[in-house]
Motif scaffolding. Structure first.
Motif: not given
Length: 124
Positions: A19-21, A30-34, A70-72, A119-124
């Protein structure tokens, strides 16, 4: 900007859905989107199934920041456009992970038409 550890990336990549927000322009969450994502090239990589008009994708590009669940677990992340990504490897990973859902859903996130929304999703 940092990178995921190999263990974090393996853990994130094993989940079918995340889920991304992406943050809103005013900085509010923003809202969580699967969405679907794969672990490729040391990053969590996703594409917009709705193309460049996908809401989460537009917000991710506009602000570049947000969170994933992700996974809680929840992580602060940055979203980085990835035109230089290995699209063949990403397509292969998407097919390997998601083909069991049928050609329609997987077709929306693979191939030449989907590649520009990578897009790459990387830790902030």
């Amino acid at each position: 900007m940092t990178s995921w550890t190999p263990q974090q990336l393996a853990d994130l990549g094993r989940h079918d859905e995340i889920r991304v927000a992406p943050d809103r322009r005013d900085g509010a969450p923003g809202p969580l989107v699967t969405i679907w994502a794969v672990a490729v090239e040391g990053a969590l990589v996703a594409r917009s199934a709705r193309g460049p008009e996908g809401g989460w994708y537009r917000r991710a590009l506009a602000t570049g920041r947000g969170r994933i669940r992700v996974g809680g677990e929840e992580f602060a992340v940055v979203f980085v456009p990835a035109p230089d990504a290995d699209h063949v490897a990403i397509d292969a990973a998407m097919h390997a992970k998601y083909d069991r859902y049928g050609p329609g859903p997987v077709g929306a996130i693979t191939g030449a038409s989907a590649a520009p929304t990578t897009v790459r999703i990387l830790p902030a």
